[in-house]
Design a protein around this motif. Structure first.
Motif, PDB file in Angstrom:
ATOM      1  N   VAL A  33     109.213 131.438 -16.297  1.00 24.13           N
ATOM      2  CA  VAL A  33     109.391 131.089 -17.926  1.00 24.13           C
ATOM      3  C   VAL A  33     109.063 129.604 -17.832  1.00 24.13           C
ATOM      4  O   VAL A  33     108.291 129.026 -18.614  1.00 24.13           O
ATOM      5  N   MET A  34     109.708 128.805 -16.832  1.00 17.61           N
ATOM      6  CA  MET A  34     109.517 127.261 -16.953  1.00 17.61           C
ATOM      7  C   MET A  34     107.970 126.933 -16.637  1.00 17.61           C
ATOM      8  O   MET A  34     107.401 126.080 -17.101  1.00 17.61           O
ATOM      9  N   LEU A  35     107.465 127.863 -15.803  1.00 13.85           N
ATOM     10  CA  LEU A  35     106.036 127.495 -15.593  1.00 13.85           C
ATOM     11  C   LEU A  35     105.027 127.771 -16.860  1.00 13.85           C
ATOM     12  O   LEU A  35     104.142 127.020 -16.982  1.00 13.85           O
ATOM     13  N   HIS A  44     105.898 121.722 -30.786  1.00 16.19           N
ATOM     14  CA  HIS A  44     107.232 122.216 -31.257  1.00 16.19           C
ATOM     15  C   HIS A  44     107.989 123.359 -30.384  1.00 16.19           C
ATOM     16  O   HIS A  44     106.995 124.414 -30.198  1.00 16.19           O
ATOM     17  N   LEU A  45     108.855 123.369 -29.867  1.00 12.70           N
ATOM     18  CA  LEU A  45     109.475 124.386 -29.114  1.00 12.70           C
ATOM     19  C   LEU A  45     110.375 125.334 -29.767  1.00 12.70           C
ATOM     20  O   LEU A  45     111.670 124.525 -30.228  1.00 12.70           O
ATOM     21  N   TYR A  46     110.221 126.528 -30.272  1.00 12.89           N
ATOM     22  CA  TYR A  46     111.026 127.142 -31.157  1.00 12.89           C
ATOM     23  C   TYR A  46     112.067 128.291 -30.428  1.00 12.89           C
ATOM     24  O   TYR A  46     111.418 129.006 -29.393  1.00 12.89           O
ATOM     25  N   LEU A  47     113.235 128.147 -30.404  1.00 14.66           N
ATOM     26  CA  LEU A  47     114.191 129.094 -29.657  1.00 14.66           C
ATOM     27  C   LEU A  47     114.770 129.785 -30.670  1.00 14.66           C
ATOM     28  O   LEU A  47     115.173 129.541 -31.700  1.00 14.66           O
ATOM     29  N   ALA A  48     115.102 131.352 -30.383  1.00 12.27           N
ATOM     30  CA  ALA A  48     115.745 132.079 -31.096  1.00 12.27           C
ATOM     31  C   ALA A  48     117.114 132.552 -30.588  1.00 12.27           C
ATOM     32  O   ALA A  48     116.877 132.777 -29.366  1.00 12.27           O
ATOM     33  N   LEU A  49     118.123 132.267 -31.377  1.00 10.51           N
ATOM     34  CA  LEU A  49     119.633 132.948 -30.511  1.00 10.51           C
ATOM     35  C   LEU A  49     119.878 134.112 -31.607  1.00 10.51           C
ATOM     36  O   LEU A  49     119.870 134.059 -32.680  1.00 10.51           O
ATOM     37  N   ASP A  50     119.968 135.217 -30.553  1.00 11.06           N
ATOM     38  CA  ASP A  50     120.746 136.403 -30.961  1.00 11.06           C
ATOM     39  C   ASP A  50     121.609 136.956 -30.071  1.00 11.06           C
ATOM     40  O   ASP A  50     121.922 136.727 -29.171  1.00 11.06           O
ATOM     41  N   PRO A  73     112.398 136.338 -23.868  1.00  7.50           N
ATOM     42  CA  PRO A  73     113.606 135.940 -23.548  1.00  7.50           C
ATOM     43  C   PRO A  73     113.611 134.877 -22.404  1.00  7.50           C
ATOM     44  O   PRO A  73     112.613 134.395 -21.576  1.00  7.50           O
ATOM     45  N   PHE A  74     114.637 133.738 -22.685  1.00  7.43           N
ATOM     46  CA  PHE A  74     114.451 132.556 -21.899  1.00  7.43           C
ATOM     47  C   PHE A  74     115.851 132.547 -21.088  1.00  7.43           C
ATOM     48  O   PHE A  74     115.898 132.427 -19.790  1.00  7.43           O
ATOM     49  N   LEU A  75     117.090 132.607 -21.789  1.00  6.29           N
ATOM     50  CA  LEU A  75     118.361 132.710 -20.973  1.00  6.29           C
ATOM     51  C   LEU A  75     119.030 133.650 -21.753  1.00  6.29           C
ATOM     52  O   LEU A  75     118.883 133.889 -22.878  1.00  6.29           O
ATOM     53  N   TRP A  76     120.079 134.444 -21.139  1.00  7.36           N
ATOM     54  CA  TRP A  76     120.909 135.347 -21.675  1.00  7.36           C
ATOM     55  C   TRP A  76     122.202 135.533 -20.715  1.00  7.36           C
ATOM     56  O   TRP A  76     122.245 134.780 -19.514  1.00  7.36           O
ATOM     57  N   GLN A  77     123.131 136.273 -21.318  1.00  6.91           N
ATOM     58  CA  GLN A  77     124.592 136.133 -21.129  1.00  6.91           C
ATOM     59  C   GLN A  77     125.055 137.456 -21.220  1.00  6.91           C
ATOM     60  O   GLN A  77     125.173 137.407 -22.660  1.00  6.91           O
ATOM     61  N   LYS A  97     123.029 124.791 -20.251  1.00  6.67           N
ATOM     62  CA  LYS A  97     121.617 125.001 -19.339  1.00  6.67           C
ATOM     63  C   LYS A  97     120.400 124.879 -19.890  1.00  6.67           C
ATOM     64  O   LYS A  97     119.597 124.316 -19.481  1.00  6.67           O
ATOM     65  N   ALA A  98     120.440 125.576 -21.292  1.00  2.86           N
ATOM     66  CA  ALA A  98     118.977 125.475 -22.068  1.00  2.86           C
ATOM     67  C   ALA A  98     118.568 123.891 -22.220  1.00  2.86           C
ATOM     68  O   ALA A  98     117.534 123.412 -21.942  1.00  2.86           O
ATOM     69  N   HIS A  99     119.694 123.076 -22.579  1.00  4.14           N
ATOM     70  CA  HIS A  99     119.321 121.589 -22.743  1.00  4.14           C
ATOM     71  C   HIS A  99     118.878 120.933 -21.615  1.00  4.14           C
ATOM     72  O   HIS A  99     117.864 120.232 -21.708  1.00  4.14           O
ATOM     73  N   TRP A 100     119.604 121.068 -20.366  1.00  4.44           N
ATOM     74  CA  TRP A 100     119.085 120.673 -19.433  1.00  4.44           C
ATOM     75  C   TRP A 100     117.841 120.920 -18.962  1.00  4.44           C
ATOM     76  O   TRP A 100     116.883 120.182 -18.540  1.00  4.44           O
ATOM     77  N   LEU A 101     117.298 122.318 -18.998  1.00  5.85           N
ATOM     78  CA  LEU A 101     116.054 122.668 -18.464  1.00  5.85           C
ATOM     79  C   LEU A 101     115.052 122.553 -19.481  1.00  5.85           C
ATOM     80  O   LEU A 101     113.937 122.302 -19.156  1.00  5.85           O
ATOM     81  N   LEU A 102     115.242 122.200 -20.903  1.00  6.58           N
ATOM     82  CA  LEU A 102     114.352 121.713 -21.908  1.00  6.58           C
ATOM     83  C   LEU A 102     114.200 120.284 -22.400  1.00  6.58           C
ATOM     84  O   LEU A 102     113.882 119.704 -23.116  1.00  6.58           O
ATOM     85  N   ARG A 103     114.928 119.577 -21.146  1.00 10.19           N
ATOM     86  CA  ARG A 103     115.148 118.077 -21.476  1.00 10.19           C
ATOM     87  C   ARG A 103     113.945 117.256 -21.734  1.00 10.19           C
ATOM     88  O   ARG A 103     113.829 116.377 -22.194  1.00 10.19           O
ATOM     89  N   ALA A 104     112.793 117.742 -21.028  1.00 10.64           N
ATOM     90  CA  ALA A 104     111.423 116.934 -21.030  1.00 10.64           C
ATOM     91  C   ALA A 104     110.799 117.447 -22.724  1.00 10.64           C
ATOM     92  O   ALA A 104     109.650 116.883 -22.903  1.00 10.64           O
ATOM     93  N   TYR A 105     111.425 118.351 -23.112  1.00 12.33           N
ATOM     94  CA  TYR A 105     110.774 118.693 -24.709  1.00 12.33           C
ATOM     95  C   TYR A 105     111.375 118.153 -25.785  1.00 12.33           C
ATOM     96  O   TYR A 105     112.574 118.324 -26.017  1.00 12.33           O
TER      97      TYR A 105
END
Length: 138
Positions: A33-35, A44-50, A73-77, A97-105
């Motif tokens: 996914v990161m690649l 713009h990077l749009y994320l959906a939380l559900d 899907p990006f991250l889940w728990q 975790k999402a904030h750290w992974l997407l810090r370049a965006y």
């Protein structure tokens, strides 16, 4: 074939996949996914939380990347929780975790339903300078 039979078939396949000791999903999936996001550039990077309730026993909280009208899907728990309504404490680590992974965006927009509208989440989003669109009741 009835829809119930087909749903049970999917469930069995996922159970077999997740029980395979040779498969470490996070080690494979997250780098892919990161690649894929690497070429996203300055868009713009749009994320959906559900949330999704599984077998009336577990609640899966998922954060997905919205791409071409689809939620990838990006991250889940997964929590042992019988309801789709979860507190912000339940998904705090997922967001960190999402904030750290997407810090370049620089332009991240969170889309979520009214079940996620709480002061703690809004404060967290504002301190991280993420944009958001949350649906509220009335």
């Amino acid at each position: 074939m009835s829809a119930a039979t087909q749903a049970q078939s999917y469930e069995r396949r996922w159970q077999r996949f997740m029980q395979n000791p040779r498969i470490l999903v996070e080690r494979i999936y997250l780098p892919l996914v990161m690649l894929a996001l690497h070429n996203w550039g300055k868009h713009h990077l749009y994320l959906a939380l559900d949330t999704t309730v599984l077998w009336d026993e577990y609640c899966m909280i998922h954060l997905s990347v919205v791409c071409c009208g689809r939620a990838v899907p990006f991250l889940w728990q997964v929590l042992k929780h019988e309801s789709a309504m979860v507190s912000s404490v339940s998904y705090r680590d997922l967001f960190r975790k999402a904030h750290w992974l997407l810090r370049a965006y620089p332009e991240v927009m969170l889309l979520a339903d009214r079940g996620f509208a709480c002061h703690e989440l809004l404060a967290w989003l504002e301190t991280r300078q993420w944009h958001y669109a949350l649906r509220f009741a009335k």
